[in-house]
Design an enzyme around this catalytic site. Sequence first.
Site, PDB file in Angstrom:
ATOM      1  N   VAL C  77      -2.562  11.947 -13.828  1.00 15.91           N
ATOM      2  CA  VAL C  77      -2.866  13.171 -13.333  1.00 15.91           C
ATOM      3  C   VAL C  77      -3.380  13.842 -14.482  1.00 15.91           C
ATOM      4  CG1 VAL C  77      -1.833  15.219 -12.368  1.00 15.91           C
ATOM      5  CG2 VAL C  77      -0.598  13.243 -12.558  1.00 15.91           C
ATOM      6  N   CYS C  78      -4.708  14.495 -14.046  1.00 11.03           N
ATOM      7  CA  CYS C  78      -5.658  15.210 -15.055  1.00 11.03           C
ATOM      8  C   CYS C  78      -4.670  16.290 -15.807  1.00 11.03           C
ATOM      9  CB  CYS C  78      -6.850  15.896 -14.547  1.00 11.03           C
ATOM     10  SG  CYS C  78      -7.881  17.131 -15.388  1.00 11.03           S
ATOM     11  N   VAL C  79      -4.599  16.458 -17.273  1.00 10.53           N
ATOM     12  CA  VAL C  79      -3.778  17.241 -17.866  1.00 10.53           C
ATOM     13  C   VAL C  79      -4.186  18.718 -17.577  1.00 10.53           C
ATOM     14  CG1 VAL C  79      -5.133  16.858 -20.126  1.00 10.53           C
ATOM     15  CG2 VAL C  79      -2.787  17.805 -20.156  1.00 10.53           C
ATOM     16  N   ALA C  82      -2.975  19.797 -14.233  1.00  8.20           N
ATOM     17  CA  ALA C  82      -1.748  19.543 -13.930  1.00  8.20           C
ATOM     18  C   ALA C  82      -0.825  20.698 -14.393  1.00  8.20           C
ATOM     19  CB  ALA C  82      -1.074  18.345 -14.752  1.00  8.20           C
TER      20      ALA C  82
END
Lengths: 96, 96, 129, 129, 123, 123
Positions: C77-79, C82
């Site tokens: 998941v793209c930080v 997220a």
Amino acid sequence: MSTLHTISKSPKSHLLRECLPLVDKGDGILFIEDGVYYCANNKLSDDFESDITWYGLKEDLNARGLELDDIKAIQIINYKNFVEICEEFDKVISWF
Amino acid sequence: MSTLHTISKSPKSHLLRECLPLVDKGDGILFIEDGVYYCANNKLSDDFESDITWYGLKEDLNARGLELDDIKAIQIINYKNFVEICEEFDKVISWF
Amino acid sequence: MKFTIVVYAAPYSSQAAATAFNFSKTLLDEGHEIYRLFFFSDGAHNTNKIARVPQDEINLQASWDELIRDYDLDSAVCVSSAIKRGIVDEQEAERHELSTVSLFKSSEIAGLGQLIDAAINSDRLLNFG
Amino acid sequence: MKFTIVVYAAPYSSQAAATAFNFSKTLLDEGHEIYRLFFFSDGAHNTNKIARVPQDEINLQASWDELIRDYDLDSAVCVSSAIKRGIVDEQEAERHELSTVSLFKSSEIAGLGQLIDAAINSDRLLNFG
Amino acid sequence: MNKLQKQTFTFISRTAPYGSNRPQLCLDTALAAAVFEQQVNYVFMEDGVYQLLKNQDAKAIHTKTIGKTLETLDLYGIENTYVCNESLESRGLSLGDLVIKPKLTKGDELKTVLNSSDTVINL
Amino acid sequence: MNKLQKQTFTFISRTAPYGSNRPQLCLDTALAAAVFEQQVNYVFMEDGVYQLLKNQDAKAIHTKTIGKTLETLDLYGIENTYVCNESLESRGLSLGDLVIKPKLTKGDELKTVLNSSDTVINL
């Protein structure tokens, strides 16, 4: 290099018109989700060029009650075939 | 009963064409968010009818670098005015 | 063949996340491989473990979690997508002084480099949005 | 004048939730009243208390929470939208055996009847999506 | 990470700024590709050309001004920028209205760009 | 809840089913208005007319078939249904293709419906 283009919005989006200038001979166009309404409109299907392979996703057509008999220029494929044609083309470009 | 219509998508959405058949004399149309690109296109502003009051949201026009001088038929309003015109019209219909 | 699947859309409000799931499940059933799932933008919402869904509907978040665990997939998941959407693992919860963890254990917080890496090392990259 | 504001859009992926917030803040500044905020569909994501945002960006969820508390607003989240998106209060967390609460205390889980009631009892209803 | 060969990424940015985060997603991903020393093409098409308008100032809507970042694309290693001529013309715009001077292109040239690309991100 | 007077709600459903949840949101809200004994008008316009196509079956995409619910709108107290003639015609459809028979309307009639409405939900 051949490309599979997927289109997932209804004709109101004009995504097909946006995408066509970038579609090369030998490419494929697959209609999924609300994109399958492109298959329903006879006026539109006259524009379907023969040097492109046209596909419509069966599950999405069935959900929307679109009659498959009306659609001549378009190959009706299921999810399994969707995976298969991703192999056949060299890459996939999604239009959404 | 007068209505304020807000349009918040770019002209590509054809929301103005969708909404116009339902717009009555004395109604207002306010362009917000990407809807303000309707104000930028001279070809479009020729269509702006005079029995409708046209508005564009200043904050959204400024953000997008749209020059206000070009826009004759459209009143440029800020958020405070947006609240005010919601009072002036009897109801608000959002097009998105 | 190695696929990477990028999901931009939240579950339920549009069909795209469900399409991505069906496509992913089908390709795995057919013996292909997923190099990485990458959840980007509103796609991050697919990895929220808190959701519950009425019994006659599909719980898409739980379905992703099950698929990822069943096939031991790499799920990122793209930080920056997220955190601002309330999707945090233990480490991010601690860093941001949050008392709750909302990310399924089956997915990991990652940077956009993981998306570039996935594009390079997969045979096909598909975007669903 | 009494307004009801309905928000259909998640924060960050589209501008609509930010527009709804700016409009709400402005109308309150101008001395008007909000009868009810109603978060519907992906709009439910605006009420998630877990989110953190980089310092140079706006935390829209926290901004809503602050506005709601400052003006003691009635803020409702559609129950069926919320639960499937991982937005739960203590009661729903208990009912669904979840260990976490993700809904800001300033908002309440509610049914669609609260939207109909709000439309009836407000002077103006505005939709942002 | 596994081996990082050099590949060609093409980003097509087709949407207007601020109304959605798609322009920013496209840009962020391209910048990541450039950081990892990939070959990057960046194409502005359709409403995407609006991202390049001069005089943007997104302070009033509490957002980063994307036009400012795009001005410095080349500093981030993204030099191959293209703008679709037809998209500009149909919006009454010309190169002079833009913060940078991308190559003006038509459909056939873009086909060549796409054909030479390993990955295409189309937002 | 405060006093529940009887008001007129008009729902305009303009989007195709399954691609987004907007048709379902619009329908759920209208059903709630009907439960609270409000006067309800329901208008199908633009891609919204696709919601009324016969033979829908959303099992294969693991979703509820919205056409089935719409068939029984009148049982839920929603009898004033309208469909935009121009939206049907431009899609090559006619009333015979639909699961119910809403009133065929044009712009001017819809203006009257909207003018008599206290609240309009437009999805």
